[in-house]
Design an enzyme around this catalytic site. Structure first.
Site, PDB file in Angstrom:
ATOM      1  CE  LYS A  54      -6.798  -3.851  23.892  1.00 37.93           C
ATOM      2  NZ  LYS A  54      -7.338  -2.538  23.794  1.00 37.93           N
ATOM      3  CB  SER A  64      -8.493   0.151  12.833  1.00 34.15           C
ATOM      4  OG  SER A  64      -7.772   0.506  13.742  1.00 34.15           O
ATOM      5  CG  HIS A 107      -1.941  -7.457   9.865  1.00 27.90           C
ATOM      6  ND1 HIS A 107      -0.706  -6.957   9.506  1.00 27.90           N
ATOM      7  CD2 HIS A 107      -2.744  -6.216   9.999  1.00 27.90           C
ATOM      8  CE1 HIS A 107      -0.759  -5.571   9.367  1.00 27.90           C
ATOM      9  NE2 HIS A 107      -1.906  -4.979   9.703  1.00 27.90           N
ATOM     10  CG  ASN A 145       1.861  -2.137  10.856  1.00 26.79           C
ATOM     11  OD1 ASN A 145       1.775  -3.071   9.914  1.00 26.79           O
ATOM     12  ND2 ASN A 145       0.391  -1.491  11.008  1.00 26.79           N
ATOM     13  CB  THR A 168       1.881   1.177  15.501  1.00 26.49           C
ATOM     14  OG1 THR A 168       1.178   1.931  14.408  1.00 26.49           O
ATOM     15  CG2 THR A 168       1.055   1.250  16.755  1.00 26.49           C
ATOM     16  CB  CYS A 215      -2.189  -4.711   6.453  1.00 28.93           C
ATOM     17  SG  CYS A 215      -1.919  -3.254   7.021  1.00 28.93           S
ATOM     18  CB  SER A 262      -7.510  -0.835   6.824  1.00 27.32           C
ATOM     19  OG  SER A 262      -6.879  -1.054   8.215  1.00 27.32           O
ATOM     20  CD  GLU A 278      -1.333   0.111   3.601  1.00 29.99           C
ATOM     21  OE1 GLU A 278      -1.510  -0.948   4.299  1.00 29.99           O
ATOM     22  OE2 GLU A 278      -1.721   1.323   4.003  1.00 29.99           O
TER      23      GLU A 278
HETATM   24  N1  CAA Z   1       1.711   1.842  31.277  1.00 34.41           N
HETATM   25  C1  CAA Z   1       1.111   0.602  30.614  1.00 34.41           C
HETATM   26  N2  CAA Z   1       0.072   0.799  29.655  1.00 34.41           N
HETATM   27  C2  CAA Z   1      -0.301   1.693  29.393  1.00 34.41           C
HETATM   28  C3  CAA Z   1       0.063   2.997  29.776  1.00 34.41           C
HETATM   29  C4  CAA Z   1       1.349   3.056  30.978  1.00 34.41           C
HETATM   30  N3  CAA Z   1       1.952   4.132  31.283  1.00 34.41           N
HETATM   31  N4  CAA Z   1      -0.541   4.088  29.410  1.00 34.41           N
HETATM   32  C5  CAA Z   1      -1.529   3.565  28.634  1.00 34.41           C
HETATM   33  N5  CAA Z   1      -1.218   2.151  28.687  1.00 34.41           N
HETATM   34  C6  CAA Z   1      -2.073   1.235  27.734  1.00 34.41           C
HETATM   35  C7  CAA Z   1      -3.584   1.418  27.763  1.00 34.41           C
HETATM   36  O1  CAA Z   1      -4.030   1.028  28.925  1.00 34.41           O
HETATM   37  C8  CAA Z   1      -3.706   0.792  26.633  1.00 34.41           C
HETATM   38  O2  CAA Z   1      -3.943  -0.652  26.877  1.00 34.41           O
HETATM   39  P1  CAA Z   1      -5.236  -1.327  26.561  1.00 34.41           P
HETATM   40  O3  CAA Z   1      -5.680  -1.202  25.035  1.00 34.41           O
HETATM   41  O4  CAA Z   1      -4.767  -2.657  26.916  1.00 34.41           O
HETATM   42  O5  CAA Z   1      -6.165  -1.174  27.654  1.00 34.41           O
HETATM   43  C9  CAA Z   1      -2.855   1.116  25.623  1.00 34.41           C
HETATM   44  O6  CAA Z   1      -1.718   1.139  26.420  1.00 34.41           O
HETATM   45  C10 CAA Z   1      -2.908   2.072  24.593  1.00 34.41           C
HETATM   46  O7  CAA Z   1      -3.584   3.215  25.336  1.00 34.41           O
HETATM   47  P2  CAA Z   1      -4.506   4.192  24.487  1.00 34.41           P
HETATM   48  O8  CAA Z   1      -5.453   3.365  23.968  1.00 34.41           O
HETATM   49  O9  CAA Z   1      -4.845   5.304  25.636  1.00 34.41           O
HETATM   50  O10 CAA Z   1      -3.625   4.764  23.403  1.00 34.41           O
HETATM   51  P3  CAA Z   1      -4.036   5.689  22.198  1.00 34.41           P
HETATM   52  O11 CAA Z   1      -5.303   6.180  22.140  1.00 34.41           O
HETATM   53  O12 CAA Z   1      -3.064   6.745  22.291  1.00 34.41           O
HETATM   54  O13 CAA Z   1      -3.759   4.940  21.051  1.00 34.41           O
HETATM   55  C11 CAA Z   1      -4.415   3.174  19.634  1.00 34.41           C
HETATM   56  C12 CAA Z   1      -4.172   3.298  20.857  1.00 34.41           C
HETATM   57  C13 CAA Z   1      -5.733   3.851  19.180  1.00 34.41           C
HETATM   58  C14 CAA Z   1      -4.460   1.630  19.306  1.00 34.41           C
HETATM   59  C15 CAA Z   1      -3.208   3.838  18.450  1.00 34.41           C
HETATM   60  O14 CAA Z   1      -1.910   3.339  19.012  1.00 34.41           O
HETATM   61  C16 CAA Z   1      -3.584   3.817  16.857  1.00 34.41           C
HETATM   62  O15 CAA Z   1      -4.266   4.344  16.545  1.00 34.41           O
HETATM   63  N6  CAA Z   1      -2.744   2.743  16.491  1.00 34.41           N
HETATM   64  C17 CAA Z   1      -2.809   2.384  15.148  1.00 34.41           C
HETATM   65  C18 CAA Z   1      -4.059   1.616  14.863  1.00 34.41           C
HETATM   66  C19 CAA Z   1      -3.849   0.579  13.904  1.00 34.41           C
HETATM   67  O16 CAA Z   1      -2.810   0.197  13.859  1.00 34.41           O
HETATM   68  N7  CAA Z   1      -4.913  -0.305  13.576  1.00 34.41           N
HETATM   69  C20 CAA Z   1      -4.702  -1.249  12.588  1.00 34.41           C
HETATM   70  C21 CAA Z   1      -5.154  -0.944  11.109  1.00 34.41           C
HETATM   71  S1  CAA Z   1      -3.775  -0.408  10.458  1.00 34.41           S
HETATM   72  C22 CAA Z   1      -3.011  -2.000   9.788  1.00 34.41           C
HETATM   73  O17 CAA Z   1      -2.300  -2.266  10.226  1.00 34.41           O
HETATM   74  C23 CAA Z   1      -4.230  -2.421   8.847  1.00 34.41           C
HETATM   75  C24 CAA Z   1      -3.882  -1.959   7.453  1.00 34.41           C
HETATM   76  O18 CAA Z   1      -4.554  -2.776   6.511  1.00 34.41           O
HETATM   77  C25 CAA Z   1      -2.988  -0.961   7.312  1.00 34.41           C
END
Ligand code: CAA
Length: 368
Positions: A252, A209, A243, A288, A161, A118, A318, A86
Site C-alpha cells: 500500500k 500507523s 520496513h 515483524n 504480524t 523500528c 513509529s 525497541e
Molecule cells: N480474505 C482476504 N482478505 C481479507 C479477508 C479475507 N477473508 N478478510 C479481511 N481481508 C483483508 C481486508 O480487506 C484488509 O485488506 P486491505 O487493507 O487491502 O483492504 C486486510 O485483510 C486487513 O483487514 P482489516 O483491515 O479488517 O484488519 P484489522 O482491522 O483486523 O487489522 C491492521 C489490520 C490494522 C493493519 C492490524 O493488522 C494492525 O494493527 N497491524 C499492526 C499495525 C502495524 O504494524 N503498524 C506499523 C507500526 S508498527 C511498526 O512496524 C513500526 C514500528 O516502529 C514498531
C-alpha cells in the site's frame, strides 16, 4: 546517486531467527478468523517466536557471531558496537553491553543502544557510517545489530504480524554494499504505535500507523526524486526495500508513493511485482522483527546482485521517524553467504500449534 567512490558500507552480515515459529493460519483458527485474512489480506505466512529463555541478547549475539565469522577482520578490529532495538531489557544498561559481554568485546570500543521503534537499527547503521566517514584514518570497523521481539496483546489486531529476529552488519569496506552518505529523513511527532514504561505490549493505532508510514515514505521519496524525475531514478534501482510490519502495508505504501508521481495501476503493479514484492520473501517467515525487518529485506535483496546494482531502503519507526537510504552492491553481494543463516534457522526451528502458542505466552514472564 552521487558519483564518488563510496569507501564505507557493509563488509559482512549475519542474520538470526529464533527457534520457534507459528503459522498464521493456526493463529487464525485460534482467533476464529478467516485464514485468508492473514495470508492474503495481510500477506503473512509465519511468525518467528522465542522460547521464554531466548531473548534479544541471544538473537543479537548469534547474528553478530555469524557476521564476525565471515569477516576477514578480528574482534579487536571493532571500535564501535551499536544495537538498535525497541526490546530493551534495561532502562539504563545498553543492550550492546550484554552482547559485548557474550562476544568478549571490550577496550577501546564505543558501545551503545539506539532506540526509535523500528527505525533504531537504521539509525545505528547511519551513525556507524558517519563515524567511519568522519574519521578517514579510522582503521577500526563498527558492529551494528538490529534486533527485536515483536509481541502484541492477545487479540490485538496486530497479533498476526508478530515476529522476531536479528541482523548484524560489520560497517567497514563496502564489500557487500556501499551506503550512500546522503539520505532522506522525515519525522513527525505522532502516537501511532508506542509502549509506555512498564507495559509489556505496545499500544497501536493500526490504521493511523499505516497513514503515518505512507506519508513518511512519500515525503522521503519526494526528497530523493526532487533531484531527478521518478522514472529515471526509480528505474535505476534494482529493488526497493521497505520496513515490513506486514507485506500488505508495504504494498500500500509503495503504491501511495508512486501514485504521487502519477504512475498508473499497470506500472505500479509491474514494478511492485518485480522490484518490491521479492524483497519480502524472508519477512513472510520472520514476521515483524521491528528494527530488523528492513535489514532482513535488504539482506534478502543484496544476495545475488551484481557489483554496482543500486537499491533503496526505506526505514520507518513509529513515533514517528523515517529515513530513505541508497545502497550499491559490492563485489561480495552475489555470494549471499548470509542466506545460509535463514535456511539453517528455518530448517531447525520448531513449529508450535495454537495451543502451545497460548502456553508460550503464559510462560514468557516478560517479552523483553
Ligand atoms: N480474505 C482476504 N482478505 C481479507 C479477508 C479475507 N477473508 N478478510 C479481511 N481481508 C483483508 C481486508 O480487506 C484488509 O485488506 P486491505 O487493507 O487491502 O483492504 C486486510 O485483510 C486487513 O483487514 P482489516 O483491515 O479488517 O484488519 P484489522 O482491522 O483486523 O487489522 C491492521 C489490520 C490494522 C493493519 C492490524 O493488522 C494492525 O494493527 N497491524 C499492526 C499495525 C502495524 O504494524 N503498524 C506499523 C507500526 S508498527 C511498526 O512496524 C513500526 C514500528 O516502529 C514498531
Amino acid at each position: 546517486m552521487q558519483n564518488h567512490s563510496i569507501r564505507v558500507g557493509i563488509a559482512s552480515m549475519g542474520l538470526h531467527l529464533p527457534p520457534l515459529a507459528l503459522k498464521v493460519t493456526d493463529l487464525a483458527r485460534l482467533r476464529g478468523v478467516e485464514p485468508d485474512k492473514y495470508t492474503l489480506g495481510l500477506g503473512l505466512q509465519d511468525m518467528a517466536l522465542c522460547p521464554p529463555d531466548y531473548t534479544v541478547v541471544e538473537l543479537a549475539t548469534e547474528a553478530a557471531k555469524r557476521a564476525l565469522s565471515r569477516w576477514q577482520g578480528k574482534l579487536s578490529d571493532i571500535g564501535l558496537i551499536a544495537v538498535g532495538t525497541e526490546s530493551a531489557i534495561d532502562m539504563s544498561r545498553p543492550l550492546s553491553a550484554w552482547v559485548a559481554d557474550k562476544l568478549g568485546l571490550k577496550g577501546a570500543v564505543r558501545s551503545y543502544e539506539v532506540k526509535h521503534a523500528c527505525y533504531g537499527g537504521t539509525l545505528a547503521v547511519r551513525q556507524a557510517l558517519e563515524w567511519k566517514l568522519a574519521n578517514p584514518q579510522q582503521a577500526k570497523a563498527a558492529l551494528v545489530i538490529a534486533t527485536d521481539i515483536a509481541l502484541y496483546t492477545e487479540n490485538d489486531p496486530g497479533e498476526p504480524t508478530q515476529g522476531a529476529g536479528a541482523v548484524a552488519m560489520i560497517i567497514d569496506e563496502p564489500l557487500i554494499a556501499a551506503i550512500e552518505p546522503k539520505s532522506y529523513a522525515w519525522s513527525e511527532p505522532a502516537f501511532d504505535f508506542w509502549r509506555p514504561l512498564g507495559e509489556a505490549y505496545p499500544r497501536v493505532d493500526g490504521a493511523f500507523s499505516q497513514a503515518c508510514y505512507q506519508r513518511a515514505a512519500t515525503e522521503c521519496f519526494k526528497a530523493l526524486i526532487a533531484e531527478d524525475e521518478s522514472e529515471k531514478i526509480l528505474a535505476e534501482l534494482s529493488a526497493l526495500c521497505f520496513h515490513v510490519p506486514f507485506p500488505k502495508m508495504v504494498k500500500k505504501a509503495f503504491s501511495q508513493v508512486v501514485q504521487h508521481f502519477g504512475w498508473n495501476e499497470q506500472k505500479i503493479a509491474e514494478f511492485y511485482k518485480t522490484r518490491v514484492e521479492p524483497t519480502m520473501s524472508w519477512n513472510r517467515y520472520s514476521g515483524n522483527a521491528y528494527t530488523a525487518s528492513l535489514w532482513i529485506a535488504v539482506a534478502n535483496t543484496l544476495r545475488g546482485l551484481t557489483v554496482g546494482e543500486k537499491i533503496a531502503a526505506f526505514s520507518y519507526g513509529s513515533g514517528f521517524g523515517s529515513e530513505l537510504l541508497l545502497l550499491k552492491a559490492g563485489p561480495m553481494a552475489h555470494l549471499g553467504e548470509w542466506a545460509k543463516d535463514i535456511e539453517q534457522d528455518m530448517a531447525q526451528r520448531i513449529y508450535i500449534d495454537e495451543h502451545e502458542y497460548l502456553q508460550l505466552r503464559k510462560d514468557i514472564v516478560s517479552p523483553h
